[in-house]
Design an enzyme around this catalytic site. Sequence first.
Site, mmCIF file in Angstrom:
data_model
loop_
_atom_site.group_PDB
_atom_site.id
_atom_site.type_symbol
_atom_site.label_atom_id
_atom_site.label_comp_id
_atom_site.label_asym_id
_atom_site.label_seq_id
_atom_site.Cartn_x
_atom_site.Cartn_y
_atom_site.Cartn_z
ATOM 1 C CB SER A 240 34.176 39.601 36.202
ATOM 2 O OG SER A 240 33.607 39.980 36.283
ATOM 3 C CG HIS B 121 34.219 36.945 39.065
ATOM 4 N ND1 HIS B 121 35.087 36.904 40.552
ATOM 5 C CD2 HIS B 121 34.858 37.664 39.660
ATOM 6 C CE1 HIS B 121 35.333 36.782 41.002
ATOM 7 N NE2 HIS B 121 35.227 38.889 40.800
ATOM 8 C CG ASP C 57 33.605 41.852 39.946
ATOM 9 O OD1 ASP C 57 34.421 41.390 41.444
ATOM 10 O OD2 ASP C 57 33.875 41.677 38.732
ATOM 11 C CG MET D 249 33.636 46.979 43.280
ATOM 12 S SD MET D 249 34.087 48.117 41.622
ATOM 13 C CE MET D 249 35.126 46.264 40.247
ATOM 14 C CG HIS E 49 35.752 40.059 44.136
ATOM 15 N ND1 HIS E 49 36.761 40.498 42.626
ATOM 16 C CD2 HIS E 49 36.620 40.348 44.936
ATOM 17 C CE1 HIS E 49 37.713 40.805 43.553
ATOM 18 N NE2 HIS E 49 37.851 40.859 44.799
ATOM 19 C CG MET F 244 36.746 44.355 45.450
ATOM 20 S SD MET F 244 36.696 44.078 43.452
ATOM 21 C CE MET F 244 35.494 43.210 43.375
ATOM 22 C CG MET G 33 42.148 41.341 43.939
ATOM 23 S SD MET G 33 41.345 41.417 42.826
ATOM 24 C CE MET G 33 40.845 41.997 40.988
ATOM 25 N N GLY H 266 39.007 47.597 41.432
ATOM 26 C CA GLY H 266 38.098 48.488 41.027
ATOM 27 C C GLY H 266 37.342 48.373 40.237
ATOM 28 C CG PHE H 267 38.230 50.660 37.497
ATOM 29 C CD1 PHE H 267 37.013 51.579 37.629
ATOM 30 C CD2 PHE H 267 39.168 51.551 38.462
ATOM 31 C CE1 PHE H 267 36.735 52.741 38.228
ATOM 32 C CE2 PHE H 267 38.574 52.522 39.572
ATOM 33 C CZ PHE H 267 37.168 53.144 39.245
ATOM 34 N N GLY H 268 36.567 47.027 35.037
ATOM 35 C CA GLY H 268 37.343 46.037 34.565
ATOM 36 C C GLY H 268 38.097 46.545 33.559
ATOM 37 C CG ASP I 170 38.617 39.051 39.317
ATOM 38 O OD1 ASP I 170 39.009 39.485 37.787
ATOM 39 O OD2 ASP I 170 38.261 39.696 40.597
ATOM 40 N N GLY I 171 41.687 39.721 37.069
ATOM 41 C CA GLY I 171 42.053 41.213 36.297
ATOM 42 C C GLY I 171 43.148 41.118 35.102
ATOM 43 N N GLY I 172 42.497 41.506 33.865
ATOM 44 C CA GLY I 172 43.484 41.487 32.433
ATOM 45 C C GLY I 172 43.497 39.407 32.301
ATOM 46 N N GLY J 141 36.245 39.384 32.911
ATOM 47 C CA GLY J 141 35.566 40.159 32.289
ATOM 48 C C GLY J 141 35.844 40.697 30.839
HETATM 49 C C1 DX5 Z 1 37.991 44.020 39.428
HETATM 50 C C2 DX5 Z 1 36.825 42.975 39.275
HETATM 51 C C3 DX5 Z 1 36.738 42.216 38.290
HETATM 52 C C4 DX5 Z 1 37.351 42.236 36.871
HETATM 53 C C5 DX5 Z 1 37.619 42.366 35.792
HETATM 54 O O1 DX5 Z 1 38.258 44.383 40.340
HETATM 55 O O2 DX5 Z 1 37.302 42.266 40.448
HETATM 56 O O3 DX5 Z 1 36.501 40.914 38.410
HETATM 57 O O4 DX5 Z 1 35.081 42.472 36.257
HETATM 58 O O5 DX5 Z 1 37.128 42.950 34.423
HETATM 59 P P1 DX5 Z 1 39.011 42.430 33.570
HETATM 60 O O6 DX5 Z 1 38.826 41.319 33.192
HETATM 61 O O7 DX5 Z 1 38.652 43.291 32.477
HETATM 62 O O8 DX5 Z 1 40.095 42.881 33.881
HETATM 63 ZN ZN ZN Z 2 36.346 40.017 40.528
#
Ligand code: DX5
Ligand code: ZN
Length: 217
Positions: A8, A33, A35, A37, A66, A68, A137, A142-144, A175-177, A197
Amino acid sequence: MTHKVAPSILSADFLNLEADIEMINRSEADWIHCDVMDGTFVPNISFGFPVIKQIKKIARKPLDVHLMIVYPDKYIDVMKDAGAYMMTIHYEACLHLHRTVAAIHDAGMKAGVALNPHTPISLLEDIIHDIDMVLIMSVNPGFGGQRFIENSLRKINSLKEMISKRNLKTLIEVDGGVNVETGKKLVDAGADILVAGSAVFAESDPEDMIHRLKSLV
Ligand code: DX5
Ligand code: ZN
């Protein structure tokens, strides 16, 4: 089929995006990927179509976009022009999801549907036949850099069951963590695509991290 890895670029270096896209091009990553937003659907604003268009010029991997955003159906043609391969919209943002999915297909893109952590898999019962991918998700969007929500594994199990019961080929993306530790559990649970990401871009050797995520079995 082995799982795919989609770095990402939300965590990439925006001052030197070209170098990060070239790194992804060289790497074992399968998709890129992106994102988008809007500050309304999620409490953050990232980047939009002009940036994706530029990325498309040098990307040698399909763009996995993606969205959002609220009203994603307004941007189907723009998304196609920007060069998206997969257009993923949120279940929670679509009043007429079936219509939106059909319009994405008519535009020639693959259609993905993303679920927020609180949205149950069962809500996909009557749309699962029509979509190419479900994006689970595993953090609140919203955030990495957020912590992986463990309940996502249970959701993947039920989704996998729903897909195989119907003999479908719908892909499961998470996606996420995602890192090597959570990634291993996700692949075991049946995830087809791992989005990562911060796990990739916080590394001094991001290409090697992509290799490690790709090598999880
Ligand atoms: C969060 C995004 C993700 C984000 C993931 O809302 O959709 O794609 O980049 O970041 P990480 O891998 O750091 O959790
Ligand atoms: Zn994403």
